[in-house]
Every structure is written in structure tokens, then in C-alpha cells.
Scaffold this motif. Structure first.
Motif, PDB file in Angstrom:
ATOM      1  N   ALA A   1      26.649 159.061  59.035  1.00 39.61           N
ATOM      2  CA  ALA A   1      26.537 157.614  58.881  1.00 39.61           C
ATOM      3  C   ALA A   1      25.129 157.099  59.126  1.00 39.61           C
ATOM      4  CB  ALA A   1      27.516 156.905  59.819  1.00 39.61           C
ATOM      5  N   GLY A   2      24.196 157.973  59.438  1.00 41.98           N
ATOM      6  CA  GLY A   2      22.799 157.559  59.503  1.00 41.98           C
ATOM      7  C   GLY A   2      22.311 157.021  58.167  1.00 41.98           C
ATOM      8  N   ALA A   3      23.026 157.353  57.080  1.00 45.02           N
ATOM      9  CA  ALA A   3      22.672 156.821  55.762  1.00 45.02           C
ATOM     10  C   ALA A   3      22.730 155.301  55.743  1.00 45.02           C
ATOM     11  CB  ALA A   3      23.612 157.396  54.696  1.00 45.02           C
ATOM     12  N   PHE A   4      23.615 154.702  56.537  1.00 47.52           N
ATOM     13  CA  PHE A   4      23.692 153.245  56.601  1.00 47.52           C
ATOM     14  C   PHE A   4      22.395 152.657  57.157  1.00 47.52           C
ATOM     15  CE2 PHE A   4      28.067 154.251  56.019  1.00 47.52           C
ATOM     16  CZ  PHE A   4      28.677 153.127  55.488  1.00 47.52           C
ATOM     17  N   VAL A   5      21.773 153.361  58.088  1.00 49.66           N
ATOM     18  CA  VAL A   5      20.516 152.895  58.675  1.00 49.66           C
ATOM     19  C   VAL A   5      19.408 152.956  57.622  1.00 49.66           C
ATOM     20  CG1 VAL A   5      18.873 153.206  60.564  1.00 49.66           C
ATOM     21  CG2 VAL A   5      21.306 153.713  60.919  1.00 49.66           C
ATOM     22  N   LEU A   6      19.349 154.063  56.878  1.00 45.49           N
ATOM     23  CA  LEU A   6      18.335 154.175  55.821  1.00 45.49           C
ATOM     24  C   LEU A   6      18.560 153.118  54.751  1.00 45.49           C
ATOM     25  CD1 LEU A   6      17.942 158.033  55.256  1.00 45.49           C
ATOM     26  CD2 LEU A   6      16.828 156.540  56.923  1.00 45.49           C
ATOM     27  N   ALA A   7      19.824 152.865  54.419  1.00 51.34           N
ATOM     28  CA  ALA A   7      20.120 151.854  53.401  1.00 51.34           C
ATOM     29  C   ALA A   7      19.708 150.471  53.877  1.00 51.34           C
ATOM     30  CB  ALA A   7      21.608 151.887  53.057  1.00 51.34           C
ATOM     31  N   GLU A   8      19.961 150.171  55.153  1.00 51.47           N
ATOM     32  CA  GLU A   8      19.584 148.869  55.693  1.00 51.47           C
ATOM     33  C   GLU A   8      18.072 148.682  55.683  1.00 51.47           C
ATOM     34  OE1 GLU A   8      20.531 146.040  59.596  1.00 51.47           O
ATOM     35  OE2 GLU A   8      21.484 148.013  59.408  1.00 51.47           O
ATOM     36  N   ALA A   9      17.348 149.792  55.825  1.00 49.76           N
ATOM     37  CA  ALA A   9      15.882 149.726  55.769  1.00 49.76           C
ATOM     38  C   ALA A   9      15.369 149.648  54.338  1.00 49.76           C
ATOM     39  CB  ALA A   9      15.282 150.952  56.463  1.00 49.76           C
TER      40      ALA A   9
END
Length: 326
Positions: free
Chosen positions: A112-120
Motif C-alpha cells: 500500500a505504499g503505492a498510495f503514498v507515491l500516488a498522492e505525491a
């Protein structure tokens, strides 16, 4: 450069809500490996808000060794998975990721770290993945991201994302393999008692009806073992189906259900992996390697190898074969 990209200083980004397991995976792969034969000495930098203790999932705490600015000086940045994928992030965390990316630092996320990259904004216009159960929400929240819920991991050399838990290990080992060769990745995998390479995708883990024969274990394991012992044979789906005593259609369906990969795609992956190993470990001519691995010639090997590994076979050999831990 050591390989497709240099990878000595590895930054692990920590902030409140990071999953402790993912953080531990990153440490297992990149910390304290300088005594392993064939594994270069990595410097794992745990980065986070300056002077602030980070609360990990499960009630654990960790004081980062470096501030967020240190991410831009790393050769690779890893973002662990998070307990609450849709929770808003500290703008300072997002700014630090954008700054590292602007400096040309490859960035990889676990689960779910992908959500952090997407938010950035780092996944816009890119293919990305996350845990299959979270993929619909990632796609809904970030329509500019091409979400693929079936692969174990995906990336373009600049940004990488992976699926849940074990797929994070797969991605970490792939990044080690890409930068430092198969021997280094295999040595780390051996120490972790895990597979150095898994073919297939998340499709094999998504809930679905049990495939034919599934209740008795994996009926196709013997087929895969036979093929791996004779990669030079020009296998067809029909010939593989005969080995399994199935019709072509039934075999293809059962094989894909068991591995997450259609038979011929799996076969191609295994052939490229075998060629990779021979390029690293032997002095055999590339044409002979191609023949042994079922490609017939170096001309046929090259495009498949470039698509899977990112460089041509001869370039790969020059970069990796015979490299020591330094």
C-alpha cells in the motif's frame, strides 16, 4: 554504475503508520549484508522527519537515523506499506519524495505504499500495482494511474510498485538482481529462506474456484520440473498438455490458475532467467547460451532478454559476470 542503476546507499522512508513487516523486509534485504559472498556492502539509511520518533504498525517505534533531506542523496528510496492506505500524508513526506525523484533517484513502494507515491503525483501516467484487494480503491482515487492488479511488481526504472507482503520481497530481490546480479540476489534470498525469483502474478492469489486437481496439490509441478530440465526443447502448449495428460485448453486453464501466468509466458521467463544465470556464471558464447535456453540463436535471445532485463545479453555479461562484492 554497477548495473542498470547504482545501488549502494538505500534509503528507507519511515513515517507514522508504516507497516512494521515491510520495514523489516527492507532491513533483511539491505542491512548487514557485507559479509555475504557476492553481495556488495549496502548502506541502509532509515530516513524520516528530523528528530521525531515514528510510530510503526503494531505499536513499535523507531527514531530515524537521517532526516528527509537525505533521501535525495540515496541511490534508491523504498517506501514501505502503510496501515491506512487512504489516510492523508504529511506534506513534508510527499515533498521529500518529489525532491528525490527530481534528483533522479529511483523510488520503489511495497504494497500500500503505492498510495503514498500516488498522492505525491509520482504514479500519474504510469503503470502501477498494489495489493489486489486495494487496487480498485487506488484506481478510483487516482484515475491518472494505470493500475494493474495482477502483477507481483512493476516499474519503469524510475518508479517501482509491488503487491502485498511477499511481493515486496520479490521486488526488493529484483532490484538487487538488476543492480548487482543474480548471485547477490540469490545469496540474500538463501539467507532469508525464500525463493530468489517467483514467476506469475497476483491472479494466483485472488479468491477463485479451486482449479481441476487442486485439491490434490499441484498437478503441474512435474511438468514444470521436466521443462526446466530441458529448456532447449521447443515446447508447445500441446506437448506440455500431453505431459500433464490434459487437453490443450484444460492444461492452459489449470496452468494459469496455478501459476498466475500462461504457459508460454512462464516458459519465456524461465528461459531468460536461465540465460541470465549462464551469462553471469560461465564463459559460454552467447549463441550457445541462447541454444541451451531454447532461443536458438543470440539474435532471438536479445529482444526477449532486453524486454525482461532491460539490457542486451552482452552488456549484461560485461556488467555482472565475475563481479565480486566490491
Amino acid at each position: 554504475m554497477v548495473g542498470p542503476f547504482a545501488m549502494r546507499a538505500v534509503g528507507c522512508l519511515l513515517f507514522d503508520g508504516v507497516r512494521a513487516f515491510d520495514y523489516a523486509v527492507i532491513g533483511e534485504v539491505w542491512a548487514n549484508r557485507n559479509t555475504r559472498p557476492g553481495v556488495p556492502p549496502f548502506e541502509l539509511r532509515v530516513c524520516g522527519p528530523e528528530g521525531v520518533r515514528v510510530r510503526l504498525g503494531g505499536g513499535l517505534e523507531r527514531l530515524p537515523d537521517h532526516g528527509l533531506d537525505a533521501l535525495a542523496d540515496c541511490d534508491l528510496v523504498l517506501v514501505p506499506g502503510v496501515e491506512e492506505p487512504t489516510a492523508p500524508r504529511d506534506p513534508g513526506i510527499l515533498d521529500a519524495l518529489r525532491a528525490a525523484h527530481a534528483c533522479g533517484v529511483p523510488i520503489a513502494s511495497l504494497c500500500a505504499g503505492a498510495f503514498v507515491l500516488a498522492e505525491a503525483g509520482l504514479l500519474d501516467g504510469r503503470r502501477a500495482t498494489t495489493h489486489w484487494a486495494l487496487a480498485p480503491e487506488l484506481a478510483r482515487r487516482h484515475p491518472a494511474v494505470e493500475v494493474d492488479p495482477e502483477v507481483l511488481f512493476t516499474g519503469d526504472g524510475e518508479i517501482w510498485t509491488s503487491a502485498g507482503v511477499a511481493a515486496g520481497i520479490d521486488l526488493c530481490l529484483h532490484l538487487v538482481r538488476s543492480a548487482h546480479g543474480q548471485q547477490a540476489a540469490a545469496e540474500i534470498a538463501r539467507a532469508m529462506v525464500t525463493a530468489p525469483f517467483r514467476s506469475g502474478g497476483q491472479a494466483q492469489f485472488i479468491p477463485s474456484p479451486v482449479p481441476e486437481g487442486g485439491a490434490d496439490g499441484d498437478p503441474l509441478a512435474a511438468v514444470r520440473a521436466t521443462v526446466l530440465g530441458a529448456l532447449e526443447v521447443p515446447w508447445t502448449v500441446g506437448e506440455l498438455a500431453k505431459l500433464a495428460a490434459m487437453s490443450d485448453r484444460s492444461f492452459a486453464r489449470n496452468f494459469t490458475a496455478a501459476t498466475g501466468t500462461p504457459p508460454l509466458r512462464w516458459l519465456l521467463e524461465q528461459r531468460v532467467l536461465a540465460a541470465q544465470r549462464l551469462l553471469e556464471e560461465t564463459d559460454l558464447p552467447v549463441d550457445e547460451i541462447a541454444t541451451r535456453c531454447g532461443f536458438g540463436s543470440a539474435v532471438s535471445l536479445r529482444p526477449a532478454f532486453v524486454r525482461r532485463i532491460g539490457v542486451a545479453p552482452r552488456d549484461y555479461r560485461r556488467a555482472f559476470r565475475g563481479r565480486g562484492p566490491g
